[in-house]
Write a protein that holds these residues in place. Structure first.
Motif, PDB file in Angstrom:
ATOM      1  N   LEU A 152      -1.478   6.813  85.218  1.00  0.00           N
ATOM      2  CA  LEU A 152      -1.561   7.679  84.043  1.00  0.00           C
ATOM      3  C   LEU A 152      -0.956   9.049  84.325  1.00  0.00           C
ATOM      4  O   LEU A 152      -0.222   9.591  83.495  1.00  0.00           O
ATOM      5  CB  LEU A 152      -3.026   7.823  83.611  1.00  0.00           C
ATOM      6  CG  LEU A 152      -3.289   8.707  82.379  1.00  0.00           C
ATOM      7  CD1 LEU A 152      -2.567   8.165  81.154  1.00  0.00           C
ATOM      8  CD2 LEU A 152      -4.805   8.790  82.109  1.00  0.00           C
ATOM      9  N   ALA A 153      -1.250   9.600  85.499  1.00  0.00           N
ATOM     10  CA  ALA A 153      -0.721  10.925  85.834  1.00  0.00           C
ATOM     11  C   ALA A 153       0.802  10.908  85.920  1.00  0.00           C
ATOM     12  O   ALA A 153       1.468  11.863  85.498  1.00  0.00           O
ATOM     13  CB  ALA A 153      -1.317  11.415  87.144  1.00  0.00           C
ATOM     14  N   THR A 154       1.363   9.841  86.456  1.00  0.00           N
ATOM     15  CA  THR A 154       2.817   9.732  86.553  1.00  0.00           C
ATOM     16  C   THR A 154       3.448   9.654  85.174  1.00  0.00           C
ATOM     17  O   THR A 154       4.466  10.313  84.896  1.00  0.00           O
ATOM     18  CB  THR A 154       3.207   8.499  87.381  1.00  0.00           C
ATOM     19  OG1 THR A 154       2.600   8.587  88.675  1.00  0.00           O
ATOM     20  CG2 THR A 154       4.709   8.394  87.534  1.00  0.00           C
ATOM     21  N   ALA A 155       2.852   8.854  84.311  1.00  0.00           N
ATOM     22  CA  ALA A 155       3.359   8.751  82.943  1.00  0.00           C
ATOM     23  C   ALA A 155       3.254  10.091  82.226  1.00  0.00           C
ATOM     24  O   ALA A 155       4.159  10.476  81.471  1.00  0.00           O
ATOM     25  CB  ALA A 155       2.584   7.679  82.181  1.00  0.00           C
ATOM     26  N   GLN A 164      -3.392  17.301  85.124  1.00  0.00           N
ATOM     27  CA  GLN A 164      -4.791  17.390  85.536  1.00  0.00           C
ATOM     28  C   GLN A 164      -5.695  16.623  84.590  1.00  0.00           C
ATOM     29  O   GLN A 164      -6.622  15.926  85.027  1.00  0.00           O
ATOM     30  CB  GLN A 164      -5.229  18.854  85.631  1.00  0.00           C
ATOM     31  CG  GLN A 164      -4.568  19.619  86.771  1.00  0.00           C
ATOM     32  CD  GLN A 164      -5.123  21.021  86.918  1.00  0.00           C
ATOM     33  OE1 GLN A 164      -5.773  21.543  86.008  1.00  0.00           O
ATOM     34  NE2 GLN A 164      -4.867  21.638  88.058  1.00  0.00           N
ATOM     35  N   LEU A 165      -5.444  16.749  83.307  1.00  0.00           N
ATOM     36  CA  LEU A 165      -6.225  15.978  82.338  1.00  0.00           C
ATOM     37  C   LEU A 165      -5.990  14.480  82.519  1.00  0.00           C
ATOM     38  O   LEU A 165      -6.901  13.672  82.346  1.00  0.00           O
ATOM     39  CB  LEU A 165      -5.870  16.402  80.910  1.00  0.00           C
ATOM     40  CG  LEU A 165      -6.343  17.789  80.471  1.00  0.00           C
ATOM     41  CD1 LEU A 165      -5.875  18.086  79.049  1.00  0.00           C
ATOM     42  CD2 LEU A 165      -7.866  17.897  80.561  1.00  0.00           C
ATOM     43  N   ALA A 166      -4.759  14.119  82.857  1.00  0.00           N
ATOM     44  CA  ALA A 166      -4.457  12.708  83.103  1.00  0.00           C
ATOM     45  C   ALA A 166      -5.234  12.201  84.311  1.00  0.00           C
ATOM     46  O   ALA A 166      -5.752  11.071  84.304  1.00  0.00           O
ATOM     47  CB  ALA A 166      -2.964  12.516  83.316  1.00  0.00           C
ATOM     48  N   GLU A 167      -5.327  13.014  85.359  1.00  0.00           N
ATOM     49  CA  GLU A 167      -6.097  12.623  86.537  1.00  0.00           C
ATOM     50  C   GLU A 167      -7.566  12.404  86.188  1.00  0.00           C
ATOM     51  O   GLU A 167      -8.264  11.590  86.815  1.00  0.00           O
ATOM     52  CB  GLU A 167      -5.974  13.699  87.626  1.00  0.00           C
ATOM     53  CG  GLU A 167      -4.579  13.843  88.230  1.00  0.00           C
ATOM     54  CD  GLU A 167      -4.241  12.732  89.205  1.00  0.00           C
ATOM     55  OE1 GLU A 167      -5.056  11.800  89.375  1.00  0.00           O
ATOM     56  OE2 GLU A 167      -3.135  12.787  89.798  1.00  0.00           O
ATOM     57  N   GLN A 168      -8.042  13.118  85.175  1.00  0.00           N
ATOM     58  CA  GLN A 168      -9.430  12.983  84.735  1.00  0.00           C
ATOM     59  C   GLN A 168      -9.598  11.877  83.690  1.00  0.00           C
ATOM     60  O   GLN A 168     -10.686  11.694  83.143  1.00  0.00           O
ATOM     61  CB  GLN A 168      -9.915  14.312  84.150  1.00  0.00           C
ATOM     62  CG  GLN A 168      -9.898  15.468  85.143  1.00  0.00           C
ATOM     63  CD  GLN A 168     -10.076  16.824  84.475  1.00  0.00           C
ATOM     64  OE1 GLN A 168     -10.461  16.908  83.298  1.00  0.00           O
ATOM     65  NE2 GLN A 168      -9.786  17.886  85.211  1.00  0.00           N
ATOM     66  N   GLU A 169      -8.514  11.163  83.410  1.00  0.00           N
ATOM     67  CA  GLU A 169      -8.508  10.063  82.436  1.00  0.00           C
ATOM     68  C   GLU A 169      -8.941  10.530  81.051  1.00  0.00           C
ATOM     69  O   GLU A 169      -9.741   9.896  80.355  1.00  0.00           O
ATOM     70  CB  GLU A 169      -9.404   8.914  82.925  1.00  0.00           C
ATOM     71  CG  GLU A 169      -8.973   8.342  84.263  1.00  0.00           C
ATOM     72  CD  GLU A 169      -9.929   7.273  84.786  1.00  0.00           C
ATOM     73  OE1 GLU A 169     -10.663   6.675  83.963  1.00  0.00           O
ATOM     74  OE2 GLU A 169      -9.941   7.032  86.003  1.00  0.00           O
ATOM     75  N   PRO A 171      -9.216  10.954  77.322  1.00  0.00           N
ATOM     76  CA  PRO A 171      -8.914   9.976  76.256  1.00  0.00           C
ATOM     77  C   PRO A 171      -7.713  10.359  75.403  1.00  0.00           C
ATOM     78  O   PRO A 171      -6.974   9.484  74.940  1.00  0.00           O
ATOM     79  CB  PRO A 171     -10.194   9.961  75.423  1.00  0.00           C
ATOM     80  CG  PRO A 171     -11.269  10.416  76.357  1.00  0.00           C
ATOM     81  CD  PRO A 171     -10.605  11.422  77.266  1.00  0.00           C
ATOM     82  N   ASN A 172      -7.529  11.662  75.187  1.00  0.00           N
ATOM     83  CA  ASN A 172      -6.393  12.086  74.368  1.00  0.00           C
ATOM     84  C   ASN A 172      -5.067  11.806  75.063  1.00  0.00           C
ATOM     85  O   ASN A 172      -4.070  11.460  74.411  1.00  0.00           O
ATOM     86  CB  ASN A 172      -6.504  13.582  74.054  1.00  0.00           C
ATOM     87  CG  ASN A 172      -7.649  13.892  73.110  1.00  0.00           C
ATOM     88  OD1 ASN A 172      -7.954  13.109  72.216  1.00  0.00           O
ATOM     89  ND2 ASN A 172      -8.289  15.037  73.308  1.00  0.00           N
ATOM     90  N   ILE A 173      -5.062  11.961  76.379  1.00  0.00           N
ATOM     91  CA  ILE A 173      -3.839  11.641  77.131  1.00  0.00           C
ATOM     92  C   ILE A 173      -3.571  10.143  77.065  1.00  0.00           C
ATOM     93  O   ILE A 173      -2.439   9.706  76.819  1.00  0.00           O
ATOM     94  CB  ILE A 173      -3.970  12.087  78.604  1.00  0.00           C
ATOM     95  CG1 ILE A 173      -4.145  13.608  78.705  1.00  0.00           C
ATOM     96  CG2 ILE A 173      -2.757  11.635  79.411  1.00  0.00           C
ATOM     97  CD1 ILE A 173      -2.943  14.410  78.321  1.00  0.00           C
ATOM     98  N   ILE A 174      -4.606   9.356  77.265  1.00  0.00           N
ATOM     99  CA  ILE A 174      -4.461   7.899  77.225  1.00  0.00           C
ATOM    100  C   ILE A 174      -3.954   7.441  75.851  1.00  0.00           C
ATOM    101  O   ILE A 174      -3.089   6.561  75.741  1.00  0.00           O
ATOM    102  CB  ILE A 174      -5.790   7.211  77.568  1.00  0.00           C
ATOM    103  CG1 ILE A 174      -6.184   7.514  79.017  1.00  0.00           C
ATOM    104  CG2 ILE A 174      -5.707   5.700  77.336  1.00  0.00           C
ATOM    105  CD1 ILE A 174      -7.568   7.015  79.397  1.00  0.00           C
ATOM    106  N   SER A 175      -4.477   8.083  74.790  1.00  0.00           N
ATOM    107  CA  SER A 175      -4.102   7.652  73.441  1.00  0.00           C
ATOM    108  C   SER A 175      -2.631   7.907  73.132  1.00  0.00           C
ATOM    109  O   SER A 175      -2.053   7.245  72.273  1.00  0.00           O
ATOM    110  CB  SER A 175      -4.978   8.361  72.397  1.00  0.00           C
ATOM    111  OG  SER A 175      -4.659   9.738  72.319  1.00  0.00           O
ATOM    112  N   ASN A 176      -2.027   8.873  73.833  1.00  0.00           N
ATOM    113  CA  ASN A 176      -0.602   9.113  73.634  1.00  0.00           C
ATOM    114  C   ASN A 176       0.222   7.876  73.969  1.00  0.00           C
ATOM    115  O   ASN A 176       1.333   7.709  73.454  1.00  0.00           O
ATOM    116  CB  ASN A 176      -0.131  10.288  74.508  1.00  0.00           C
ATOM    117  CG  ASN A 176      -0.433  11.641  73.904  1.00  0.00           C
ATOM    118  OD1 ASN A 176       0.272  12.119  73.030  1.00  0.00           O
ATOM    119  ND2 ASN A 176      -1.521  12.251  74.357  1.00  0.00           N
TER     120      ASN A 176
END
Length: 221
Positions: A152-155, A164-169, A171-176
């Motif tokens: 997720l962080a790489t994407a 940093q938010l991606a490292e914390q998983e 949800p808003n990052i994931i939903s992108n």
């Protein structure tokens, strides 16, 4: 077709327009000769005055439109045609050179840093933001076709999202990514991209030059 004189007003109208990038490119291409002639009398900001500002806006805009039309090699060639004094002294064109290096070397994080972190004149902001969106879309499509699984962080780095938010998983990052059809595996902590299929671009209309001139307020002969 009669071409009106190159001016900051003409350029500003083009920059803020919602015209397709191909039409912007055609319109600006027709002004390069005028810009070249103007540049022969400009050696420094103090000597050039308003012409230095005009040339800065023209060449910076033309460079960004090269990138918007995915002509990276041609953008590189354009930097060789810009007067050396202007290229070395103008902050906007220095930003363009830094952006070109990042794009050429596919340094995604650096591309976003240049677009978002460096000072760009207000007059160029519309093109800078358009290119940021274009680069994100292009990168998303490329990543979707290149990876079967990705962190997720790489994407997030590829898309200019908060690492940093991606490292914390977050949800808003994931939903992108999931809204594009990707799947998120919470156990493996991996995204599984789904190739994004885009429609082929429409062929450029034969009257593209005519439309470009209409934007410039001219009349076809």
């Amino acid at each position: 077709m009669e071409l009106p004189p190159l001016s900051t007003e003409q350029l500003s109208q083009l920059v803020v327009s919602n015209a397709p990038p191909s039409q912007l490119f055609e319109a600006l291409s027709r002004y390069e000769l005028q810009a070249c002639l103007i540049s022969t009398g400009v050696n420094s900001p103090n000597e050039g005055g308003g012409n230095f500002t005009l040339l800065s806006l023209f060449y910076s805009s033309f460079f960004l439109v090269h990138l918007l039309t995915d002509q990276v090699s041609e953008a590189r060639a354009l930097t060789k045609r810009i007067p050396e004094a202007l290229l070395q002294q103008d902050p906007s064109l220095q930003n363009c050179l830094t952006l070109l290096r990042a794009v050429w070397q596919t340094q995604h994080g650096q591309v976003y840093q240049v677009l978002r972190g460096l000072p760009w004149p207000d007059a160029l902001e519309p093109l800078v933001r358009r290119y940021e969106s274009f680069f994100q879309d292009k990168t998303l499509i490329a990543v979707s076709r290149s990876y079967e699984a990705i962190r997720l962080a790489t994407a997030a780095i590829h898309l200019g999202l908060d690492e940093q938010l991606a490292e914390q998983e977050d949800p808003n990052i994931i939903s992108n990514f999931t809204k594009c059809g990707w799947t998120w595996d919470s156990e493996s902590k991996l995204l599984h991209p789904k190739p994004i299929v885009v429609s082929p671009p429409e062929p450029r209309p034969s009257n593209g030059i005519r439309k470009a001139m209409t934007m410039l307020g001219t009349r076809a002969c």
